[in-house]
Design an enzyme around this catalytic site. Structure first.
Site, PDB file in Angstrom:
ATOM      1  N   GLU A   1      -4.588   7.854 -10.798  1.00 41.33           N
ATOM      2  CA  GLU A   1      -4.087   6.711 -11.303  1.00 41.33           C
ATOM      3  C   GLU A   1      -3.833   6.952 -13.127  1.00 41.33           C
ATOM      4  O   GLU A   1      -5.024   7.213 -13.770  1.00 41.33           O
ATOM      5  CB  GLU A   1      -4.592   5.505 -11.110  1.00 41.33           C
ATOM      6  CG  GLU A   1      -4.730   5.324  -9.457  1.00 41.33           C
ATOM      7  CD  GLU A   1      -5.725   4.220  -9.039  1.00 41.33           C
ATOM      8  OE1 GLU A   1      -5.971   3.399  -9.688  1.00 41.33           O
ATOM      9  OE2 GLU A   1      -6.511   4.443  -7.977  1.00 41.33           O
TER      10      GLU A   1
ATOM     11  N   ARG B   1       1.968  -6.840 -10.804  1.00 40.84           N
ATOM     12  CA  ARG B   1       2.477  -5.974  -9.462  1.00 40.84           C
ATOM     13  C   ARG B   1       2.854  -7.277  -8.458  1.00 40.84           C
ATOM     14  O   ARG B   1       3.150  -6.662  -7.374  1.00 40.84           O
ATOM     15  CB  ARG B   1       1.238  -5.328  -8.858  1.00 40.84           C
ATOM     16  CG  ARG B   1       0.060  -6.093  -8.474  1.00 40.84           C
ATOM     17  CD  ARG B   1      -1.338  -5.073  -8.163  1.00 40.84           C
ATOM     18  NE  ARG B   1      -2.083  -5.743  -7.374  1.00 40.84           N
ATOM     19  CZ  ARG B   1      -3.113  -5.372  -6.535  1.00 40.84           C
ATOM     20  NH1 ARG B   1      -2.777  -3.935  -5.918  1.00 40.84           N
ATOM     21  NH2 ARG B   1      -3.929  -5.895  -5.914  1.00 40.84           N
TER      22      ARG B   1
ATOM     23  N   HIS C   1      -0.514   3.316 -10.589  1.00 44.02           N
ATOM     24  CA  HIS C   1      -1.601   3.407  -9.620  1.00 44.02           C
ATOM     25  C   HIS C   1      -0.812   4.354  -8.422  1.00 44.02           C
ATOM     26  O   HIS C   1      -0.516   3.949  -7.416  1.00 44.02           O
ATOM     27  CB  HIS C   1      -2.190   2.201  -9.126  1.00 44.02           C
ATOM     28  CG  HIS C   1      -3.144   2.081  -8.193  1.00 44.02           C
ATOM     29  ND1 HIS C   1      -3.028   2.894  -6.862  1.00 44.02           N
ATOM     30  CD2 HIS C   1      -3.927   1.389  -7.986  1.00 44.02           C
ATOM     31  CE1 HIS C   1      -4.165   2.579  -6.247  1.00 44.02           C
ATOM     32  NE2 HIS C   1      -5.073   1.798  -7.037  1.00 44.02           N
TER      33      HIS C   1
ATOM     34  N   ARG D   1       0.801  -1.110   0.054  1.00 45.50           N
ATOM     35  CA  ARG D   1      -0.113   0.041  -0.013  1.00 45.50           C
ATOM     36  C   ARG D   1       0.833   1.192   0.116  1.00 45.50           C
ATOM     37  O   ARG D   1       1.156   1.744   1.019  1.00 45.50           O
ATOM     38  CB  ARG D   1      -0.856  -0.215   1.261  1.00 45.50           C
ATOM     39  CG  ARG D   1      -1.960   1.075   1.404  1.00 45.50           C
ATOM     40  CD  ARG D   1      -2.875   0.858   0.344  1.00 45.50           C
ATOM     41  NE  ARG D   1      -3.851  -0.298   0.740  1.00 45.50           N
ATOM     42  CZ  ARG D   1      -4.869  -0.755   0.172  1.00 45.50           C
ATOM     43  NH1 ARG D   1      -5.223  -0.018  -1.000  1.00 45.50           N
ATOM     44  NH2 ARG D   1      -5.386  -1.886   0.387  1.00 45.50           N
TER      45      ARG D   1
ATOM     46  N   ASP E   1     -14.204   7.367  -5.818  1.00 38.07           N
ATOM     47  CA  ASP E   1     -13.496   6.361  -6.573  1.00 38.07           C
ATOM     48  C   ASP E   1     -14.180   6.415  -8.131  1.00 38.07           C
ATOM     49  O   ASP E   1     -15.209   5.915  -8.279  1.00 38.07           O
ATOM     50  CB  ASP E   1     -14.001   4.727  -6.110  1.00 38.07           C
ATOM     51  CG  ASP E   1     -13.333   3.829  -6.939  1.00 38.07           C
ATOM     52  OD1 ASP E   1     -12.602   3.967  -7.600  1.00 38.07           O
ATOM     53  OD2 ASP E   1     -13.550   2.499  -6.370  1.00 38.07           O
TER      54      ASP E   1
END
Length: 298
Positions: free
Chosen positions: A270, A98, A167, A62, A211
């Site tokens: 992002e 990732r 991101h 994170r 979002d």
């Protein structure tokens, strides 16, 4: 001529490189080629690293800039052409790149900064459930600004369709005081309201969980942060879409790798190829998705 130092570090289960130049310091993990932190000397960080980040193999950290590839988000929310590329059963969120180990190809001086190049060898047909051949490279440019360029080149004999995102978790003093400029008048997908299509009125400010997928985005989006007296400028290339995300209070409490108040100090913008902006690569074709992030005093 730039001078630099590279130190190998272990953070939990992850091998990382700490790269220091005359201007800035960068921490990058081998897993996912993920930038974990970036800070210009003597200034607050530009990228956010969670105080409760978990450094575990197979789990994205994170922090910083996870590389979402060859799809973004929930695969089932992607266009059919992107879904059809995957032959596996359980599709992990944000793709496969990732959580795989990347190879560091080299670090070299480039003008007043550094150029760092990494690649994902498994993308050449060895990714589980994704049997396509793509040469995937990430170039990081470290200087007064931070630049990332993710290049996909189809080395196979059939077309490949991907969605993707860099991101980036950007550091802010308090997201409740910040605003995003450059989105005025844009259409966006409100994922928190059954994926409705809406239009942005004015600059974007934050009063709750956010979002959104913004469409037809300009090259530069800016975060104005009056408390730190700075404007973060994020200039993208190879992209017509951007995702803006902040989990706010309830969602942050559900995340084991974020402090309950961690949402106040971060904002994700992002740089992406998503929704109607996905990329189809014909055999031999390539596409580069990139951004440069820097800041100025206001």
């Amino acid at each position: 001529m730039a001078t630099f130092q590279v130190v190998t570090e272990q953070h939990g289960e992850l091998s990382c490189w700490r790269i220091s130049s005359d201007h800035a310091e960068l921490l990058i993990a081998q897993q996912g080629a993920q930038i974990l932190s970036y800070q210009r000397l003597g200034e607050p960080p530009l990228l956010w690293l969670s105080d409760q980040a978990i450094f575990r193999q197979g789990k994205s950290v994170r922090a910083g800039v996870p590389v979402c590839w060859p799809w973004f988000g929930n695969l089932q929310r992607n266009p059919t052409a992107v879904q059809a590329m995957y032959r596996g059963e359980q599709a992990p969120a944000h793709g496969l790149a990732r959580t795989r180990d990347w190879q560091l190809l080299g670090i070299e001086e480039a003008g007043e900064g550094l150029r760092i190049e990494l690649q994902l060898p498994e993308a050449q047909g060895q990714l589980p459930g994704w049997p396509h051949k793509v040469e995937l490279k990430l170039v990081v440019q470290l200087g007064n600004d931070l630049g990332l360029t993710l290049t996909s080149r189809n080395t196979g004999s059939t077309p490949v369709t991907i969605s993707q995102a860099l991101h980036s978790y950007l550091a802010v003093s308090d997201v409740r005081q910040a605003r995003v400029e450059g989105v005025e008048g844009l259409g966006y997908i409100e994922t928190l309201a059954d994926w409705e299509q809406r239009q942005q009125q004015g600059a974007l400010t934050f009063t709750g969980e956010t979002d959104r997928i913004y469409l037809g985005t300009p090259n530069t989006l800016s975060i104005v942060d009056p408390q730190w007296n700075r404007r973060i400028n994020l200039t993208s290339s190879g992209s017509r879409s951007a995702v803006i995300w902040n989990p706010w209070t309830d969602r942050a409490r559900e995340l084991p790798d974020m402090a309950d108040d961690g949402w106040q100090r971060m904002l994700c913008i992002e740089t992406a190829n998503v929704w109607d902006d996905v990329v189809t690569l014909q055999p031999g074709a390539s596409h580069s998705l990139g951004f440069r992030v820097g800041c100025e005093v206001i």
